[in-house]
Design an enzyme around this catalytic site. Structure first.
Site, mmCIF file in Angstrom:
data_model
loop_
_atom_site.group_PDB
_atom_site.id
_atom_site.type_symbol
_atom_site.label_atom_id
_atom_site.label_comp_id
_atom_site.label_asym_id
_atom_site.label_seq_id
_atom_site.Cartn_x
_atom_site.Cartn_y
_atom_site.Cartn_z
ATOM 1 N N GLU A 190 9.368 -3.255 5.316
ATOM 2 C CA GLU A 190 10.307 -2.673 4.344
ATOM 3 C C GLU A 190 11.745 -3.056 4.706
ATOM 4 O OE1 GLU A 190 9.628 -0.798 1.679
ATOM 5 O OE2 GLU A 190 7.563 -0.170 1.985
ATOM 6 N N THR A 205 2.098 5.089 1.145
ATOM 7 C CA THR A 205 2.321 5.771 2.420
ATOM 8 C C THR A 205 0.971 6.217 2.984
ATOM 9 O OG1 THR A 205 4.488 6.515 1.770
ATOM 10 C CG2 THR A 205 3.381 7.850 3.414
ATOM 11 N N GLY A 206 0.771 5.899 4.246
ATOM 12 C CA GLY A 206 -0.472 6.325 4.896
ATOM 13 C C GLY A 206 -1.648 5.398 4.675
ATOM 14 N N SER A 207 -1.419 4.246 3.985
ATOM 15 C CA SER A 207 -2.555 3.354 3.706
ATOM 16 C C SER A 207 -2.926 2.497 4.921
ATOM 17 C CB SER A 207 -2.238 2.448 2.509
ATOM 18 O OG SER A 207 -1.083 1.687 2.762
ATOM 19 N N GLY A 217 0.842 -1.190 0.000
ATOM 20 C CA GLY A 217 0.000 0.000 0.000
ATOM 21 C C GLY A 217 0.874 1.235 0.000
ATOM 22 N N LYS A 270 -0.413 0.347 6.632
ATOM 23 C CA LYS A 270 0.443 -0.839 6.770
ATOM 24 C C LYS A 270 1.057 -0.932 8.178
ATOM 25 C CE LYS A 270 3.230 0.272 3.395
ATOM 26 N NZ LYS A 270 2.717 1.616 3.040
HETATM 27 N N1 LIG Z 1 0.264 8.292 15.846
HETATM 28 C C1 LIG Z 1 -0.642 8.659 14.961
HETATM 29 N N2 LIG Z 1 -1.591 9.575 15.271
HETATM 30 C C2 LIG Z 1 -2.540 9.949 14.382
HETATM 31 N N3 LIG Z 1 -2.651 9.437 13.134
HETATM 32 C C3 LIG Z 1 -1.751 8.511 12.778
HETATM 33 C C4 LIG Z 1 -0.705 8.071 13.651
HETATM 34 N N4 LIG Z 1 0.042 7.143 12.990
HETATM 35 C C5 LIG Z 1 -0.524 7.004 11.771
HETATM 36 N N5 LIG Z 1 -1.586 7.819 11.634
HETATM 37 C C6 LIG Z 1 -2.463 7.938 10.455
HETATM 38 O O1 LIG Z 1 -3.036 6.652 10.185
HETATM 39 C C7 LIG Z 1 -3.069 6.385 8.798
HETATM 40 C C8 LIG Z 1 -2.306 5.105 8.487
HETATM 41 O O2 LIG Z 1 -0.917 5.295 8.782
HETATM 42 P P1 LIG Z 1 0.163 4.133 8.721
HETATM 43 O O3 LIG Z 1 1.411 4.694 9.342
HETATM 44 O O4 LIG Z 1 -0.392 2.899 9.295
HETATM 45 O O5 LIG Z 1 0.363 3.969 7.146
HETATM 46 P P2 LIG Z 1 1.539 3.232 6.346
HETATM 47 O O6 LIG Z 1 0.867 2.583 5.184
HETATM 48 O O7 LIG Z 1 2.294 2.361 7.260
HETATM 49 O O8 LIG Z 1 2.469 4.406 5.854
HETATM 50 P P3 LIG Z 1 4.076 4.365 5.602
HETATM 51 O O9 LIG Z 1 4.292 3.611 4.323
HETATM 52 O O10 LIG Z 1 4.399 5.824 5.485
HETATM 53 O O11 LIG Z 1 4.710 3.727 6.801
HETATM 54 C C9 LIG Z 1 -2.488 7.627 8.121
HETATM 55 O O12 LIG Z 1 -3.558 8.432 7.721
HETATM 56 C C10 LIG Z 1 -1.682 8.295 9.212
HETATM 57 O O13 LIG Z 1 -1.626 9.682 9.018
#
Ligand SMILES: Nc1ncnc2c1ncn2[C@@H]1O[C@H](COP(=O)(O)OP(=O)(O)OP(=O)(O)O)[C@@H](O)[C@H]1O
Length: 282
Positions: free
Chosen positions: A170, A41-43, A39, A45
């Site tokens: 990753e 960034t931000g999806s 997914g 994961k």
């Molecule tokens: N500590 C937090 N407080 C508030 N919102 C958060 C927090 N951590 C993540 N989010 C939000 O939750 C959603 C999912 O984030 P997540 O980090 O799980 O995505 P990701 O797919 O792992 O991204 P990445 O590839 O950047 O690691 C995003 O909209 C993010 O902004």
């Protein structure tokens, strides 16, 4: 072995900053599988990954790890066994090394779970050999090693806890191409020779095609597709429209198909592409 049942997750629940990260996630990680989660960034994961070993608890729904259920009100003491069962290699795990020597660092985790010093040292040696770190480095400070070697130490540290499921976030980020290939080969060996269940969180479609036997595609906190990579990657238009892309071999074969060359099934790996072309006598 691991099952998500209608898992929802919101950060900063019941505050003005509440933000929903996961929506009704149903997901399974079968014992012995190599499951990928892809997914943008931000999806969501990282949020899923932290639920896999109980670092985060669902806002609603539940995560089952064998017979342990993790729900919003589960107690820490009930979740602790999950941390042992599911070992997570976070992004840039080398940043968490801290001991005086490589060997002590790798032996730290098992001791933390009550394993004797002697057995923990034995496990540390076994796992350092497995990750291919030369013995002459075991008594050095981890901080004297190269970035790739430090990462191997960190991975050995997780393996030394003998997790039933190895979760990789990753794992090749920041590595040069040669170290990347070696690292992916290492996980492939651990999976195929030792039967280790692996969960790979990645942006890399080629890694999914080359290594995973099942994949979940995540977008804005929802699963938008799942299945065997060979099935999921057939729908090139769908994946492109979600800006997820496809493996290089699939993209190439898709272009050939558009140029009028018929493929019964689009290949997803280089080897698959070569076979498909040979079969056509190309
Ligand atoms: N500590 C937090 N407080 C508030 N919102 C958060 C927090 N951590 C993540 N989010 C939000 O939750 C959603 C999912 O984030 P997540 O980090 O799980 O995505 P990701 O797919 O792992 O991204 P990445 O590839 O950047 O690691 C995003 O909209 C993010 O902004």
């Amino acid at each position: 072995m691991i099952e998500f049942q209608a898992v929802n997750y919101s950060y900063q629940l019941k505050t003005p900053f509440e933000s929903r990260a996961l929506f009704d996630i149903d997901l399974k990680v079968a014992s012995g599988s190599y499951t990928a989660i892809i997914g943008h960034t931000g999806s969501g994961k990282s949020t899923i990954l932290q639920q896999l070993n109980g670092l985060l608890q669902p806002t609603s729904g539940r995560v089952l790890v064998d017979d342990i259920a993790i729900e919003h009100d589960s107690k820490q003491k009930d979740i602790k066994p999950v941390r042992k069962k599911v070992g997570v290699v976070f992004q840039f795990p080398e940043s968490q090394l801290f001991e005086e020597t490589v060997l002590k660092d790798v032996a730290f985790g098992p001791q933390n779970f009550g394993v004797s010093l002697e057995r923990a040292t034995e496990l540390a040696k076994e796992k350092l050999s497995l990750v291919g770190l030369p013995e002459e480095l075991w008594t050095r400070s981890p901080f004297e090693l190269s970035g790739g070697q430090m990462r191997r130490v960190a991975i050995a540290g997780i393996l030394a806890m003998e997790p039933e499921v190895l979760v990789l976030d990753e794992p090749t980020a920041g590595l040069d191409p040669k170290a990347r290939i070696e690292m992916m080969q290492l996980f492939k060996d651990i999976h195929s020779k030792a039967g280790q269940t692996v969960v790979l969180v990645t942006h890399n479609m080629d890694d999914v095609a080359d290594f995973a036997d099942f994949v979940y595609l995540l977008e804005k906190g929802r699963i938008i597709a799942s299945g065997k990579p060979i099935e999921v990657f057939q729908d090139v238009e769908f994946l492109n429209s979600h800006e997820l892309g496809v493996p290089k071999a699939t993209a190439f074969a898709h272009k050939l198909r558009q140029a009028g060359i018929a493929f019964e099934q689009l290949p997803i790996t280089r080897a698959g592409l070569v076979t498909a072309l040979k079969e056509r006598g190309a």
